[in-house]
Design an enzyme around this catalytic site. Structure first.
Site, PDB file in Angstrom:
ATOM      1  CE  LYS A  67      23.445  37.347  84.860  1.00 15.18           C
ATOM      2  NZ  LYS A  67      23.415  36.201  85.113  1.00 15.18           N
ATOM      3  CE  LYS A  91      32.430  34.358  79.242  1.00  9.83           C
ATOM      4  NZ  LYS A  91      31.635  33.444  79.498  1.00  9.83           N
ATOM      5  CE  LYS A 103      31.776  30.370  84.954  1.00 10.60           C
ATOM      6  NZ  LYS A 103      30.956  30.644  83.550  1.00 10.60           N
ATOM      7  CB  THR A 187      26.110  30.260  74.621  1.00 13.09           C
ATOM      8  OG1 THR A 187      25.731  30.704  76.083  1.00 13.09           O
ATOM      9  CG2 THR A 187      27.749  30.243  74.799  1.00 13.09           C
ATOM     10  CG  ASN A 218      22.630  25.463  75.814  1.00  7.09           C
ATOM     11  OD1 ASN A 218      23.132  26.486  75.307  1.00  7.09           O
ATOM     12  ND2 ASN A 218      21.456  25.455  76.091  1.00  7.09           N
ATOM     13  CB  SER A 345      22.520  36.551  81.276  1.00  7.83           C
ATOM     14  OG  SER A 345      22.315  35.070  81.512  1.00  7.83           O
TER      15      SER A 345
HETATM   16  N1  GLU Z   1      27.590  30.383  82.123  1.00  5.51           N
HETATM   17  C1  GLU Z   1      27.554  31.256  81.088  1.00  5.51           C
HETATM   18  C2  GLU Z   1      28.952  31.801  80.743  1.00  5.51           C
HETATM   19  O1  GLU Z   1      30.071  31.242  81.015  1.00  5.51           O
HETATM   20  C3  GLU Z   1      26.740  32.379  81.185  1.00  5.51           C
HETATM   21  C4  GLU Z   1      26.553  33.238  82.375  1.00  5.51           C
HETATM   22  C5  GLU Z   1      25.308  34.255  82.682  1.00  5.51           C
HETATM   23  O2  GLU Z   1      24.602  34.184  81.839  1.00  5.51           O
HETATM   24  O3  GLU Z   1      25.709  34.855  83.480  1.00  5.51           O
HETATM   25  O4  GLU Z   1      29.214  32.958  80.143  1.00  5.51           O
END
Ligand code: GLU
Length: 417
Positions: A67, A91, A103, A187, A218, A345
């Site tokens: 994810k 995370k 990522k 976030t 954002n 998410s």
């Molecule tokens: N890009 C966001 C992060 O760095 C969200 C990632 C997601 O929702 O999968 O946490």
């Protein structure tokens, strides 16, 4: 030369002893499962073909499908996505989500693209990585300079490739396409809930609590609005072109309007402040909400805030950690501070898989409960072992990863062959 990932892994090493992680588990976590590098050909509006460089790093999936977001940025590279995917692994573990970490990104300056070029790029990126993603394998989401519209194109392209709709393959989609209520500001909102909790426990009154925010994308914008609405004094904000400050507190909604109309907060009337100066401003709270590597060995000693809430991923280097720690500055680490996005998410993914939709109150309530409980857990580990909040967060995340690896036969109980 040490890479960003090497640097990120020093945090794992610091936590390993306290988490009693098995050396085999640590060995697994030192390398990503896979990094896919792709070329993305896109026909520009003027008829010229440009070939972009894209990546998807799948770091670890012991706790569930990979994810993590996809970023469009001129600095994207293999090393960067590797460490960002490692952070996603930690995370999702600290947030208690049944996900691993990933990522992706495309090396591009999206500001130079027309809307139709951006759409073709988003769709082409999905075609390139489609063999390795899916609702039960790897679920992309927005990140720097990508948003719900980009997710709509990506999700649609993926559905075409599959021959059926597959909403749970992407999160951060527009609500009519299966997005969750409350994902857009998640976030920033997650960071805001942590701010409220920390201010309460320290006895800080909102109108006496000054906040400086570096980065007005954002996460930074939503955090700023929520904090200002709750009465906190947002005294400075900046973006890549510069910043604006006001000791009495900025009118955040006005600054957001300037950002929308002029493209930068630097165009907002008021006193100017550079990105570097903002980090050194005398405030109670500093919120890095832009990119990696902003607080370093060179400027950490000049940070005068008492609390840092890392809405960006990786804004503080390990050397800066030591300096801030020595100076008594508390740092709420990225893997907890900005986990709100991936937590919602997860809510979106659950709603898609179960064909349900939650109310905004449910989303907010569950987000707050999760983050506040995790902050309490991290704070307990920090005082129990006399370590920073960052190390404590890594300890808790690593314990969960360690527990997940054991029944798999890594680190301890090995199934008989
Ligand atoms: N890009 C966001 C992060 O760095 C969200 C990632 C997601 O929702 O999968 O946490």
């Amino acid at each position: 030369m040490s890479t960003l990932l090497d640097e990120a892994l020093t945090r794992l090493d610091l936590a390993a002893g306290f988490a009693q992680a098995h050396p085999e588990v640590l060995a697994r976590l030192r390398r990503p499962r896979r990094v896919l590098e792709v070329s993305i050909p896109v026909r520009m509006d003027d008829g010229v073909l440009r070939v972009f460089e894209g990546y998807r790093c799948q770091y670890d999936d012991v706790r569930g499908p990979f994810k993590g977001g996809v970023r469009f940025h001129p600095e994207v590279g293999a090393d960067e996505v590797r460490s960002l995917a490692f952070w996603m692994t930690m995370k999702c573990a600290i947030a208690g989500l049944p996900f691993g970490g990933a990522k992706g990104g495309v090396r591009v300056d999206p500001r130079g693209l027309s809307r139709s070029e951006l759409e073709r790029l988003s769709r082409a990126y999905v075609r390139a990585i489609s063999p390795i993603i899916g609702p039960n394998t790897d679920v992309p989401a927005p990140d720097v300079a990508t948003n719900a519209q980009v997710m709509a194109w990506m999700s649609d392209e993926y559905s075409v490739l599959c021959g059926h709709r597959s909403p749970a393959a992407f999160t951060g989609k527009p609500v009519p396409l299966g997005g969750s209520l409350g994902r857009e500001d998640a976030t920033g909102r997650g960071g805001f809930y942590l701010l409220m909790e920390l201010a309460r426990s320290r006895g800080w009154l909102p109108d006496r609590t000054r906040i400086a925010i570096q980065g007005f994308g954002n996460a930074g914008q939503h955090f700023a609005s929520l904090a200002a609405d709750a009465g906190f004094r947002v005294v400075a904000v900046s973006d890549s072109r510069g910043g604006v400050c006001c000791a009495e507190g900025l009118d955040v909604e006005q600054v957001r309007r300037t950002k929308r109309s002029e493209g930068s907060v630097a165009a907002h009337p008021g006193d100017r402040i550079s990105n570097a100066e903002l980090l050194e401003l005398e405030t109670e709270v500093l919120v890095p909400a832009a990119l990696e590597g902003q607080i370093t060995r060179a400027n950490a000693a000049s940070v005068r805030a008492r609390l840092v809430i890392e809405l960006a991923n990786g804004p503080t280097t390990p050397e800066a950690d030591r300096i801030l720690d020595g100076a008594g500055v508390d740092v709420v680490p990225d893997i907890l501070a900005n986990a709100g996005g991936v937590i919602v998410s997860y809510f979106e993914w659950v709603q898609n898989l179960s064909g349900s939709s939650w109310t905004i109150e449910e989303v907010h309530g569950r987000l707050r409960d999760r983050l506040v409980a995790e902050l309490a857990g991290v704070t307990d580990v920090a005082s129990e072992h006399g370590v920073s909040l960052r190390t404590a967060a890594y300890v808790r995340a690593l314990r969960r990863l360690n527990e997940a690896y054991q029944p798999m036969g890594v680190g301890g109980s090995r199934p008989a062959s």
